[in-house]
Structure formats: C-alpha cells, structure tokens
Design an enzyme around this catalytic site. Structure first.
Site, mmCIF file in Angstrom:
data_model
loop_
_atom_site.group_PDB
_atom_site.id
_atom_site.type_symbol
_atom_site.label_atom_id
_atom_site.label_comp_id
_atom_site.label_asym_id
_atom_site.label_seq_id
_atom_site.Cartn_x
_atom_site.Cartn_y
_atom_site.Cartn_z
ATOM 1 N N GLU A 104 0.801 -1.219 0.000
ATOM 2 C CA GLU A 104 0.000 0.000 0.000
ATOM 3 C C GLU A 104 0.835 1.271 0.000
ATOM 4 O O GLU A 104 1.960 1.298 0.507
ATOM 5 C CB GLU A 104 -0.947 -0.012 1.195
ATOM 6 C CG GLU A 104 -1.934 -1.163 1.127
ATOM 7 C CD GLU A 104 -3.017 -1.098 2.185
ATOM 8 O OE1 GLU A 104 -4.126 -1.581 1.898
ATOM 9 O OE2 GLU A 104 -2.770 -0.594 3.302
ATOM 10 N N CYS A 119 3.455 8.348 1.050
ATOM 11 C CA CYS A 119 4.069 7.358 1.921
ATOM 12 C C CYS A 119 4.113 6.045 1.145
ATOM 13 O O CYS A 119 3.062 5.520 0.753
ATOM 14 C CB CYS A 119 3.257 7.203 3.205
ATOM 15 S SG CYS A 119 3.856 5.925 4.330
ATOM 16 N N CYS A 126 6.130 -7.511 6.299
ATOM 17 C CA CYS A 126 7.297 -6.989 7.003
ATOM 18 C C CYS A 126 8.018 -8.129 7.711
ATOM 19 O O CYS A 126 7.395 -9.122 8.099
ATOM 20 C CB CYS A 126 6.876 -5.921 8.018
ATOM 21 S SG CYS A 126 8.261 -5.028 8.784
ATOM 22 N N CYS A 130 6.522 -5.203 15.193
ATOM 23 C CA CYS A 130 6.205 -4.097 16.091
ATOM 24 C C CYS A 130 4.741 -4.265 16.509
ATOM 25 O O CYS A 130 3.855 -4.321 15.646
ATOM 26 C CB CYS A 130 6.410 -2.761 15.395
ATOM 27 S SG CYS A 130 8.126 -2.473 14.873
ATOM 28 N N CYS A 133 1.732 -2.187 15.128
ATOM 29 C CA CYS A 133 1.629 -2.020 13.682
ATOM 30 C C CYS A 133 0.844 -3.156 13.035
ATOM 31 O O CYS A 133 1.172 -4.329 13.207
ATOM 32 C CB CYS A 133 3.037 -1.951 13.079
ATOM 33 S SG CYS A 133 3.041 -1.687 11.294
ATOM 34 N N GLY A 173 6.780 -2.523 5.533
ATOM 35 C CA GLY A 173 8.129 -3.068 5.448
ATOM 36 C C GLY A 173 9.183 -2.233 6.154
ATOM 37 O O GLY A 173 8.946 -1.083 6.529
ATOM 38 N N GLU A 174 10.339 -2.824 6.341
ATOM 39 C CA GLU A 174 11.515 -2.173 6.929
ATOM 40 C C GLU A 174 12.485 -1.824 5.806
ATOM 41 O O GLU A 174 13.114 -2.706 5.219
ATOM 42 C CB GLU A 174 12.175 -3.114 7.951
ATOM 43 C CG GLU A 174 13.571 -2.733 8.398
ATOM 44 C CD GLU A 174 13.688 -1.321 8.917
ATOM 45 O OE1 GLU A 174 14.446 -0.535 8.314
ATOM 46 O OE2 GLU A 174 13.031 -0.994 9.934
ATOM 47 N N SER A 205 12.823 5.805 6.603
ATOM 48 C CA SER A 205 12.518 5.496 7.998
ATOM 49 C C SER A 205 12.968 4.078 8.340
ATOM 50 O O SER A 205 12.890 3.178 7.503
ATOM 51 C CB SER A 205 11.012 5.625 8.247
ATOM 52 O OG SER A 205 10.693 5.301 9.587
ATOM 53 N N LEU A 229 11.260 5.223 17.196
ATOM 54 C CA LEU A 229 11.809 5.004 18.546
ATOM 55 C C LEU A 229 10.779 4.345 19.466
ATOM 56 O O LEU A 229 10.966 3.234 19.950
ATOM 57 C CB LEU A 229 12.278 6.335 19.119
ATOM 58 C CG LEU A 229 13.049 6.280 20.429
ATOM 59 C CD1 LEU A 229 14.365 5.546 20.251
ATOM 60 C CD2 LEU A 229 13.292 7.703 20.954
ATOM 61 N N ASN A 230 9.726 5.082 19.763
ATOM 62 C CA ASN A 230 8.522 4.576 20.433
ATOM 63 C C ASN A 230 8.655 4.206 21.911
ATOM 64 O O ASN A 230 7.640 3.979 22.570
ATOM 65 C CB ASN A 230 7.935 3.379 19.670
ATOM 66 C CG ASN A 230 7.659 3.731 18.225
ATOM 67 O OD1 ASN A 230 7.107 4.795 17.939
ATOM 68 N ND2 ASN A 230 8.072 2.890 17.312
ATOM 69 N N CYS A 346 -0.727 6.087 10.216
ATOM 70 C CA CYS A 346 0.490 5.397 10.659
ATOM 71 C C CYS A 346 0.153 4.138 11.460
ATOM 72 O O CYS A 346 -0.645 4.174 12.379
ATOM 73 C CB CYS A 346 1.316 6.349 11.515
ATOM 74 S SG CYS A 346 2.875 5.667 12.067
#
Length: 353
Positions: A104, A119, A126, A130, A133, A173-174, A205, A229-230, A346
C-alpha cells in the site's frame, strides 16, 4: 551490473523501470546502439513518465522492437483505491494481478495544500513484529524491486492528478532490510534527469536497523533519516518492538548520534503514543534526555490500532505528554492521524480496508 531480474509473469523479459542511466547505457551498447539512446529512454521513463514504447517519439521503429523484446513495460496494478474525508487517499497495489502480493501507498495532502506527501512501501508485509503495527500481522512475502517502489509514486501521482512535494519510505516493510532497492529507488527519485526531487524532501525510515544506518552514513546518503523510537527505555522498547533484541537502544542512539555528527543533519525520532505503555512522566523525562544528546526533532503520533487492549490517547493525555517534553528544547510535531477512516494512518497499513 544491470538489474536483470526476470518479471514475475515468467515472460523472461527484464522490467525496464528501476534501471539507472549507467545500466541502460550498458544494455543499449550491447544492443549495438549509441549511448545517447539510453539517455532518451531514461528521461522518457522517469522525467516524462511515458507508459509505453510508442510514446518515445525520438526512438526509431527498429530499436523499439528490440526494446519490446528485451524489456517488460508492465506496471504494478491498483487493486483498491480509497478516499478519506480529510483528503488522504490510500492505494492497494499488486505486483502481479491476482497474485495476492499486495502493498500500500498513501497520498497525504496538508490542509493548506502546500505539502503533498506520498508514503510508500518497501516490502510486501514486514520482517519485523512491532506490536502496534497492523502490517506486522501480515505474512512477509518479499522485497519490492526498485521499479515497483518508483512505480508507486508514478501511479499515485497519475491518479490524483498532482505531484508530490515529499516522499517518505514509511509504508509497509523495513526499508533497511531492502537497502539496495530502496536506495536505488531514492537515487532515481532524486536524480535531476529522472524524477528530480530534492534530497531533503525524501525521508527513509527505520525501526532501528543499526547496520543499515551505519551503511547509510558510510555511503553518505543525502536523504533524511527517521528512526521509529517509540520508547525511551530498552526494556520498555523490547516489549513493543522485537528489533530491540538484535539492536539495543544504546547502540541505536550511538548510530543516531554518528549520523548527526558525520552527515551534519538533524535526525527525526518517530514516537507512537500508547497510554499506559510509553506516555508516563518518567517516559517523557527519559525521552527528553535522549533528545538533548543529539540534534533531532520528535514526531509524536497517536496510536491508531487497538491491539492488546491498547487505545488511542485522549487530547488531554497528548497535551500533558507534550508539556513534559518541552524541556527537550527540540522541534516537536504532533502528526495526528490523516487517513484514519480508511486505515491509511500510521501503523494501519495492512492491505485490508
């Protein structure tokens, strides 16, 4: 070496999108053609955004036939297109129609129309987990090729009838786990002979893949870098982000500091606010300590998913948390949640709406 991955349709043809000018020059030379033809193809693909070989009016019929035999001009296809009440639009793409391999992209215009962000995704699913997510709930189905990454931008801009001012690699994804294709796509996006977007308008990111960050620094990539970070505490971060098990927070912060010192650019910390998890006064105090250590800005994002009984923070809780962050003395932006009603905000990208 040229990007010679075969198309997934089994045609044996090379996908033309995603190639650099140097690669096209080599391929054209192997076809017995002059190097300037590669420049014509390169400009046509990216700057002019041609969608078929017939649109290349400066290329003769014989060369077009050679190109048709060697290259696939197919694009990713739109499986779903949703529009939010706030102007955000979400696009679900398929690499091959009917394959089930969906990813997406989100078009995010600012309220005043000045900033228009796309975005984009770098993987199908992924490789990480997380907990906040939705993408993490999907099976990982592979990396996107550079052409598929670039094509997200081309397709979105064509459908909305406008050009983006900013691109963020913050979708599914990362990005650091698909470093080669992501940086290839970013280079095409930045190149003045291709899509021509300024490096400061492109943001990569990462959840904290330290070896990828260090490669980014070593290669002196010109793009912005954001870190998801989170949580300001290693133990707390480990509870919500499994990346902490491989790359501990102290190591990550050392890499972030190196980024700011070596590349002399401000880094962005993304911080998803989860009541009862990472929004206490003590959490804020630790985050302030981190922010004072290096040149950064902080983007706070209200939680958009409801896993594990978690909930979105109230406006009062957000305001209180932001007050606790004021001593950091760094820019702090509440990114809010554009596109939440279409699962485009997000943490919500999961190819299901």
């Amino acid at each position: 070496m040229p990007n010679t991955e075969l198309g997934e349709n089994g045609s044996g043809k090379i996908p033309v999108k995603g190639h650099t000018l140097e690669e096209l020059t080599q391929i054209i030379s192997e076809l017995g053609e002059k190097p300037f033809r590669a420049k014509q193809i390169y400009n046509g693909l990216y700057a002019n955004r041609y969608e078929s070989w017939e649109e290349f009016s400066t290329i003769g019929k014989d060369l077009k036939e050679k190109l048709k035999e060697k290259f696939s001009f197919s694009s990713i296809s739109v499986a779903k297109h949703l529009k939010s009440v706030d102007g955000t639009q979400k696009f679900t793409f398929e690499s091959v129609p009917g394959s089930g391999k969906e990813f997406e992209s989100v078009w995010i215009p600012s309220g005043d129309g000045g900033r228009k962000t796309i975005c984009i995704s770098s993987q199908i699913g992924c490789t990480l987990n997380c907990k906040f997510c939705a993408t993490a709930k999907l099976p990982y189905m592979g990396n996107l090729k550079a052409g598929e990454i670039i094509d997200q931008i081309l397709q979105v801009e064509k459908i909305v009838g406008d050009r983006a001012t900013n691109i963020v690699f913050m979708g599914m994804g990362e990005p650091m786990h698909n470093y080669f294709n992501v940086m290839r796509a970013a280079k095409l996006l930045h190149d003045g002979e291709a899509l021509g977007m300024g490096a400061k308008r492109i943001t990569i990111s990462t959840s904290g893949v330290v070896n990828g960050i260090r490669r980014f620094i070593e290669n002196k990539e010109p793009y912005n870098l954001a870190i998801s970070l989170n949580h300001p505490d290693p133990n707390g971060r480990k509870e919500i982000m499994d990346i902490e098990e491989k790359f501990a927070l102290p190591e990550l912060l050392d890499a972030a500091l190196e980024y700011t010192k070596v590349l002399k650019r401000r880094i962005t910390f993304e911080y998803v606010m989860i009541p009862g998890v990472n929004m206490s006064a003590e959490d804020a105090k630790k985050l302030v300590k981190i922010a004072r250590r290096l040149d950064c800005k902080i983007n706070v994002i209200p939680l958009n998913t409801e896993f594990f009984g978690w909930r979105r923070p109230t406006d009062q809780e957000i305001d209180e948390f932001l007050r606790h962050l004021e001593p950091a003395g760094v820019p702090i932006l509440n990114r809010r949640s554009p596109g939440k009603d279409i699962n485009g905000a997000c943490g919500m990208l999961a190819a299901k709406s």
